[in-house]
Design a protein around this motif. Structure first.
Motif, mmCIF file in Angstrom:
data_model
loop_
_atom_site.group_PDB
_atom_site.id
_atom_site.type_symbol
_atom_site.label_atom_id
_atom_site.label_comp_id
_atom_site.label_asym_id
_atom_site.label_seq_id
_atom_site.Cartn_x
_atom_site.Cartn_y
_atom_site.Cartn_z
ATOM 1 N N ILE A 22 -7.549 -9.167 1.905
ATOM 2 C CA ILE A 22 -6.566 -9.634 1.564
ATOM 3 C C ILE A 22 -6.783 -9.672 -0.067
ATOM 4 O O ILE A 22 -5.841 -9.152 -0.963
ATOM 5 C CB ILE A 22 -6.116 -11.101 1.769
ATOM 6 C CG1 ILE A 22 -5.673 -11.087 3.373
ATOM 7 C CG2 ILE A 22 -5.347 -11.915 0.834
ATOM 8 C CD1 ILE A 22 -5.497 -12.542 3.975
ATOM 9 N N ARG A 23 -7.973 -9.961 -0.457
ATOM 10 C CA ARG A 23 -8.348 -10.056 -2.072
ATOM 11 C C ARG A 23 -8.155 -8.507 -2.699
ATOM 12 O O ARG A 23 -7.345 -8.436 -3.750
ATOM 13 C CB ARG A 23 -9.635 -10.418 -2.111
ATOM 14 C CG ARG A 23 -10.084 -12.054 -2.044
ATOM 15 C CD ARG A 23 -11.244 -12.160 -2.429
ATOM 16 N NE ARG A 23 -11.534 -13.486 -2.040
ATOM 17 C CZ ARG A 23 -12.706 -14.235 -1.333
ATOM 18 N NH1 ARG A 23 -13.585 -13.287 -1.190
ATOM 19 N NH2 ARG A 23 -12.915 -15.331 -1.078
ATOM 20 N N ASN A 24 -8.799 -7.565 -1.962
ATOM 21 C CA ASN A 24 -8.501 -6.157 -2.339
ATOM 22 C C ASN A 24 -7.229 -5.664 -2.331
ATOM 23 O O ASN A 24 -6.400 -4.885 -3.305
ATOM 24 C CB ASN A 24 -9.426 -5.374 -1.665
ATOM 25 C CG ASN A 24 -10.843 -5.465 -2.115
ATOM 26 O OD1 ASN A 24 -11.235 -5.832 -2.888
ATOM 27 N ND2 ASN A 24 -11.664 -5.304 -0.741
ATOM 28 N N ILE A 26 2.713 -3.722 2.303
ATOM 29 C CA ILE A 26 2.764 -4.991 2.807
ATOM 30 C C ILE A 26 1.399 -4.810 3.928
ATOM 31 O O ILE A 26 1.418 -3.767 4.874
ATOM 32 C CB ILE A 26 3.996 -5.571 3.322
ATOM 33 C CG1 ILE A 26 5.076 -5.817 2.249
ATOM 34 C CG2 ILE A 26 3.550 -6.703 4.349
ATOM 35 C CD1 ILE A 26 6.380 -6.323 2.820
ATOM 36 N N SER A 27 0.768 -5.852 3.767
ATOM 37 C CA SER A 27 -0.068 -6.102 5.076
ATOM 38 C C SER A 27 -0.457 -7.570 5.454
ATOM 39 O O SER A 27 -0.172 -8.427 4.694
ATOM 40 C CB SER A 27 -1.901 -5.507 4.721
ATOM 41 O OG SER A 27 -2.209 -6.377 3.409
ATOM 42 N N GLU A 85 -0.477 -5.162 -3.568
ATOM 43 C CA GLU A 85 0.139 -5.015 -2.125
ATOM 44 C C GLU A 85 0.622 -6.424 -1.932
ATOM 45 O O GLU A 85 -0.379 -7.360 -2.229
ATOM 46 C CB GLU A 85 -0.824 -4.630 -1.193
ATOM 47 C CG GLU A 85 -0.484 -4.694 0.183
ATOM 48 C CD GLU A 85 -1.305 -3.730 1.281
ATOM 49 O OE1 GLU A 85 -1.825 -2.413 0.954
ATOM 50 O OE2 GLU A 85 -2.033 -4.410 2.064
ATOM 51 N N THR A 86 1.510 -6.683 -1.121
ATOM 52 C CA THR A 86 1.887 -7.992 -0.695
ATOM 53 C C THR A 86 0.972 -8.100 0.531
ATOM 54 O O THR A 86 1.175 -7.368 1.410
ATOM 55 C CB THR A 86 3.443 -7.983 -0.624
ATOM 56 O OG1 THR A 86 4.036 -7.938 -1.466
ATOM 57 C CG2 THR A 86 3.721 -9.404 0.026
ATOM 58 N N SER A 87 0.149 -9.279 0.741
ATOM 59 C CA SER A 87 -0.508 -9.514 1.713
ATOM 60 C C SER A 87 -0.342 -11.056 2.193
ATOM 61 O O SER A 87 -0.366 -11.901 1.263
ATOM 62 C CB SER A 87 -1.852 -9.126 1.460
ATOM 63 O OG SER A 87 -2.813 -9.091 2.490
ATOM 64 N N ARG A 102 0.098 -3.093 8.971
ATOM 65 C CA ARG A 102 0.394 -2.642 7.677
ATOM 66 C C ARG A 102 1.505 -2.040 7.852
ATOM 67 O O ARG A 102 2.226 -1.462 8.755
ATOM 68 C CB ARG A 102 -0.607 -1.295 7.335
ATOM 69 C CG ARG A 102 -2.027 -1.759 7.402
ATOM 70 C CD ARG A 102 -2.651 -1.970 5.836
ATOM 71 N NE ARG A 102 -1.800 -1.451 4.842
ATOM 72 C CZ ARG A 102 -2.383 -0.756 4.118
ATOM 73 N NH1 ARG A 102 -3.384 -0.582 3.910
ATOM 74 N NH2 ARG A 102 -1.422 -0.368 2.966
ATOM 75 N N GLU A 103 2.480 -2.025 6.649
ATOM 76 C CA GLU A 103 3.717 -1.345 6.646
ATOM 77 C C GLU A 103 3.940 -1.029 5.068
ATOM 78 O O GLU A 103 3.517 -1.482 4.017
ATOM 79 C CB GLU A 103 4.818 -2.388 7.133
ATOM 80 C CG GLU A 103 4.813 -3.818 6.369
ATOM 81 C CD GLU A 103 5.665 -4.900 7.073
ATOM 82 O OE1 GLU A 103 6.943 -4.996 6.960
ATOM 83 O OE2 GLU A 103 5.119 -5.284 7.814
#
Length: 120
Positions: free
Chosen positions: A80-82, A54-55, A88-90, A45-46
């Motif tokens: 990722i969906r959530n 971002i994750s 959020e960029t995932s 996570r960042e």
């Protein structure tokens, strides 16, 4: 992790490694066996300047055909969906050992692939 520290020191990103929760069974001081006690989200996570969240998860495979989708856990796709719903960029970073190539798979693409092949 040196690169993560470098990003932090230059004020570019704050990256955290998310640990998977483990517990160990001991006999005295000797560790007999480790086992998972829960599921983690994604590996990292960042926050990237100017505040972009971002994750991502890191995967690797020796399979010359690519990333086996079984390596992406259902709880990771759910995360990722959530994350995507929240803006959020995932994504998944994938390292293909045989060819020494690295790929970034956007979360939306990973989700679609998992859904498509789940039906087969």
């Amino acid at each position: 992790m040196k690169s993560n520290e470098g990003y932090k020191n230059r004020g570019l990103a704050l990256i955290q490694k998310i640990s998977t929760p483990w517990q160990v069974k001991r006999q005295g001081k000797k560790i007999v066996s480790p086992f998972l006690v829960g599921k983690s989200t994604l590996n990292f996570r960042e926050t990237v300047k100017p505040g972009l969240s971002i994750s991502f998860d890191c995967k690797e495979s020796e399979d010359e055909r690519g990333l086996p989708l079984k390596h992406i856990e259902p709880h990771q796709i759910e995360y990722i969906r959530n994350a995507l719903k929240m803006g959020e960029t995932s994504f998944i970073l994938f390292y293909m050992k045989k060819y020494n190539n690295r790929y970034l798979i956007p979360g939306s693409i990973a989700d679609k692939l998992v859904e498509k092949f789940k039906e087969l």
